[in-house]
Write an enzyme that holds these catalytic residues in place. Structure first.
Site, PDB file in Angstrom:
ATOM      1  N   GLN A 233       0.803  -1.223   0.000  1.00 49.14           N
ATOM      2  CA  GLN A 233       0.000   0.000   0.000  1.00 49.14           C
ATOM      3  C   GLN A 233       0.837   1.274   0.000  1.00 49.14           C
ATOM      4  O   GLN A 233       0.327   2.350  -0.281  1.00 49.14           O
ATOM      5  CB  GLN A 233      -0.958  -0.018   1.198  1.00 49.14           C
TER       6      GLN A 233
ATOM      7  N   ARG B   9       3.742  -0.484  13.049  1.00 43.63           N
ATOM      8  CA  ARG B   9       3.353  -1.755  12.429  1.00 43.63           C
ATOM      9  C   ARG B   9       3.511  -1.630  10.918  1.00 43.63           C
ATOM     10  O   ARG B   9       2.925  -0.734  10.304  1.00 43.63           O
ATOM     11  CB  ARG B   9       1.896  -2.099  12.799  1.00 43.63           C
TER      12      ARG B   9
ATOM     13  N   HIS C  41       0.691  -9.515   4.419  1.00 41.96           N
ATOM     14  CA  HIS C  41      -0.448  -8.591   4.391  1.00 41.96           C
ATOM     15  C   HIS C  41      -0.986  -8.511   2.958  1.00 41.96           C
ATOM     16  O   HIS C  41      -0.714  -7.558   2.218  1.00 41.96           O
ATOM     17  CB  HIS C  41       0.003  -7.213   4.894  1.00 41.96           C
TER      18      HIS C  41
ATOM     19  N   GLU D 144      -5.626 -10.363   8.506  1.00 40.18           N
ATOM     20  CA  GLU D 144      -7.020 -10.502   8.074  1.00 40.18           C
ATOM     21  C   GLU D 144      -7.277 -11.626   7.072  1.00 40.18           C
ATOM     22  O   GLU D 144      -7.775 -11.382   5.966  1.00 40.18           O
ATOM     23  CB  GLU D 144      -7.519  -9.181   7.459  1.00 40.18           C
TER      24      GLU D 144
ATOM     25  N   ASN E 244      -8.304  -5.734  13.868  1.00 40.50           N
ATOM     26  CA  ASN E 244      -8.473  -4.528  13.055  1.00 40.50           C
ATOM     27  C   ASN E 244      -9.936  -4.152  13.170  1.00 40.50           C
ATOM     28  O   ASN E 244     -10.819  -4.857  12.661  1.00 40.50           O
ATOM     29  CB  ASN E 244      -8.131  -4.807  11.592  1.00 40.50           C
TER      30      ASN E 244
ATOM     31  N   TYR F 287     -12.962  -1.279  12.782  1.00 40.44           N
ATOM     32  CA  TYR F 287     -13.376  -0.022  12.169  1.00 40.44           C
ATOM     33  C   TYR F 287     -14.835   0.315  12.446  1.00 40.44           C
ATOM     34  O   TYR F 287     -15.177   1.467  12.629  1.00 40.44           O
ATOM     35  CB  TYR F 287     -13.183  -0.075  10.642  1.00 40.44           C
TER      36      TYR F 287
ATOM     37  N   GLU G 246      -5.320  -2.133  13.977  1.00 38.16           N
ATOM     38  CA  GLU G 246      -5.780  -1.090  13.055  1.00 38.16           C
ATOM     39  C   GLU G 246      -7.058  -0.475  13.581  1.00 38.16           C
ATOM     40  O   GLU G 246      -7.956  -1.192  14.055  1.00 38.16           O
ATOM     41  CB  GLU G 246      -6.103  -1.652  11.661  1.00 38.16           C
TER      42      GLU G 246
ATOM     43  N   TRP H  36      -6.113  -0.744  -1.909  1.00 41.81           N
ATOM     44  CA  TRP H  36      -6.465  -1.952  -2.650  1.00 41.81           C
ATOM     45  C   TRP H  36      -7.423  -1.639  -3.792  1.00 41.81           C
ATOM     46  O   TRP H  36      -7.186  -0.707  -4.541  1.00 41.81           O
ATOM     47  CB  TRP H  36      -7.016  -3.018  -1.691  1.00 41.81           C
TER      48      TRP H  36
HETATM   49  C1  NOJ Z   1      -7.629  -3.451   6.756  1.00 43.91           C
HETATM   50  C2  NOJ Z   1      -6.440  -3.819   5.949  1.00 43.91           C
HETATM   51  O1  NOJ Z   1      -5.538  -4.535   6.742  1.00 43.91           O
HETATM   52  C3  NOJ Z   1      -5.749  -2.632   5.307  1.00 43.91           C
HETATM   53  O2  NOJ Z   1      -4.860  -3.117   4.356  1.00 43.91           O
HETATM   54  C4  NOJ Z   1      -6.784  -1.699   4.724  1.00 43.91           C
HETATM   55  O3  NOJ Z   1      -6.194  -0.686   3.992  1.00 43.91           O
HETATM   56  C5  NOJ Z   1      -7.629  -1.154   5.847  1.00 43.91           C
HETATM   57  N1  NOJ Z   1      -8.311  -2.253   6.487  1.00 43.91           N
HETATM   58  C6  NOJ Z   1      -8.664  -0.117   5.434  1.00 43.91           C
HETATM   59  O4  NOJ Z   1      -9.618  -0.700   4.634  1.00 43.91           O
END
Ligand code: NOJ
Length: 532
Positions: A53, A110, A155, A201, A341, A343, A422, A476
């Site tokens: 990324q 990280r 990853h 993930e 992670n 969100y 995250e 992504w």
């Molecule tokens: C989780 C992923 O690990 C990461 O690569 C991604 O950019 C973020 N979420 C945000 O969507």
């Protein structure tokens, strides 16, 4: 006239009262006064990134093509700059980025290792020494600045060679390739890296790669989608199975040969939305529990208890693979920590006892199938969204979910150590015009952190928190549109420009932040010199 004046006077009174009401509300929620000192001593505060990324430097210095390079380049889909060929050009600018992190005052970073940079052909070729030098420079330079490396081994990106040879994660051969890659990383970096996450993930990756077909190798089947190849009912299960066994083998190797006298930790990272019932019906409450089992426990039960969750065994037929007794023993307790992670939070609705028609585009397809646990998910209840929207579809701002997911993991896994690997906010639309003014992001982190503190006060053993992400990056299949960064990347100069949230994080980490959200003014302790 007189009457109007009276009403306006009353309005003014209400308006004057409003901030007080809001303040009382929010101090109840505890989201105003969050401080670094609310967290345990030694707590890690960091930023998180991943190799593909940010690094760019496609095929440079001996790096090989990855599954993503193939997907965006050779595989088509190459529009604008929307691939990772250059990304944030971190490969050349990492020193500048390390200085940014140092200026924030983080004590951990990280990042992931690009598999195809280190092993361009997997175990079918040589170790690329240029890549080892690159990651050594990162590790040494962050350590010099008091920042602990927290390394994700895998990853989402891997050498395309492994896809071409045997189909990547669909093949058990990938397990040995992963262990070889992990061993290469341990051999070269474990003398200085204490925190290792094997795989990021797995649950999200397989959903995107084998169901939604938006990540390579982009395979799927009806009713989820129409791809040239794929079987979405079984392939995600097979790929996760191989990932779990690969994790367990690498973890065993680490424990036996590389763990620094009990000092090092190894874990796995799971995509962990919180699920709450759409209604008060018992069946929806069960559906929310099932959704957690089919998403979070799918990955974590095997690495703690040695097998898939009973909820999954109950609803899946033969398509859910079995572990042999040796494999169960290998998997059991194969982690020192759980990485989550987190969100957002999503509503869950039962599809066993109620019918779940799926006509609109927001509906998750296949909710009448075992893969989805017979659960339909929604982001609205009676037309009201579950939280404020963000720049990512289905990522709504629901701070309380942080407490919910941490307590779920705490309870199910007997208070295993947790890192929030995250947590981050993507602005709803193009942030460029107002990038310096990202008060929503500041508010997001403050409120999620406050619920993290609540979970810690209820006994959860949380050891660290990483903001996703240091700087806007390649998100992504969403390209460069979602912007999660504390720093903005100016295209095409690729200059790093601090957003207000960078200053907030720095102040928070030095316990000096002060944010007046009611009047939308962020006051930095050092507002005038945000020149990092
Ligand atoms: C989780 C992923 O690990 C990461 O690569 C991604 O950019 C973020 N979420 C945000 O969507």
């Amino acid at each position: 006239m007189k009457k109007n004046t009276t009403v306006c006077g009353f309005c003014r009174f209400l308006i004057l009262l409003l901030p007080a009401i809001v303040t009382v509300e929010s101090s109840i929620d505890g989201d105003r006064d969050i401080k670094r000192s609310d967290f345990p001593d030694g707590f890690l505060f960091g930023t998180a990134t991943s190799a593909y990324q940010i690094e760019g430097a496609y095929l440079e210095d001996g790096s090989g093509p990855s599954n993503w390079d193939h997907f965006f380049g050779i595989g088509g889909n190459l529009t604008n700059r929307d691939n990772g060929f250059i990304a944030d050009d971190y490969y050349h600018r990492y020193m500048e980025d390390i200085e940014l992190m140092h200026s924030l005052g983080v004590n951990a970073y990280r990042f992931s290792i690009s598999w195809s940079r280190v092993l361009p052909k997997g175990k079918f070729g040589e170790v690329n020494q240029e890549a080892i030098i690159f990651y050594n420079k990162i590790i040494d330079n962050i350590l010099l600045r008091g920042i602990q490396p927290f390394v994700t081994i895998h990853h989402f990106d891997y050498p395309q060679e492994l896809e071409d040879r045997y189909g990547g994660w669909l093949s058990p051969l990938m397990q040995e390739d992963f262990v070889y890659f992990a061993e290469t990383c341990f051999n070269n970096f474990a003398d200085r890296v204490k925190y290792w996450a094997t795989i990021n993930e797995p649950n999200l990756f397989v959903e995107m790669a084998y169901v939604r077909a938006t990540y390579p190798p982009a395979r799927c089947s009806p009713p989820y989608g129409n791809c040239a190849q794929g079987n979405s009912d079984v392939e995600p299960l097979i790929a996760v199975h191989n990932m779990l066994l690969a994790h367990a083998k690498a973890s065993k190797l680490y424990g036996e040969q590389f763990k620094l006298e009990g000092n090092g930790m190894i874990g796995i990272i799971v995509h962990a939305f919180m699920y709450i019932p759409l209604t008060d019906d018992k069946v929806d409450k069960e559906a929310a529990k099932r959704a957690l089992a089919f998403n979070v426990a799918w990955i974590l039960d095997p690495v703690v208890f040695g097998d898939y969750p009973p909820e999954m065994r109950r609803y899946h037929g033969n398509e859910l693979p079995n572990f042999s007794s040796d494999e169960r023993a290998l998997l059991r307790d194969s982690i020192d920590f759980i990485g989550i992670n987190h969100y957002s939070t999503i509503y869950a609705k039962d599809c066993i006892y109620s019918s779940c028609s799926c006509n609109d585009s927001s509906c998750t397809k296949g909710n009448d199938r075992p893969l989805r646990g017979f659960v339909s998910t929604a982001v609205e209840r009676n037309g009201v969204p579950i939280g404020e929207p963000t720049g990512m579809i289905r990522f709504f701002v629901v701070p309380k979910g942080m407490e919910g997911i941490v307590l779920y993991v705490k309870q199910r896994y007997h208070n295993k150590a947790i890192f929030v690997t995250e947590n981050g906010y993507s602005s709803p639309d193009n942030e460029d015009a107002s990038y310096q003014n990202d008060l929503e992001r500041i508010n997001f982190h403050k409120s999620y952190l406050s619920y993290l503190v609540k979970a810690i006060r209820k006994g959860a053993d949380v050891r660290g928190y990483f903001i996703w992400t240091l700087m806007d990056d390649f998100e992504w299949s969403n390209g460069y549109n979602p912007k999660f960064g504390l720093y903005r990347i100016d295209h095409p100069t690729l200059n790093r420009i601090p957003k207000l949230s960078a200053g907030w994080y720095r102040d928070f980490l030095s316990n000096t932040s002060s944010v007046d959200i009611v009047s939308s003014n962020y006051i930095s302790s050092n507002e005038r010199d945000l020149a990092y």
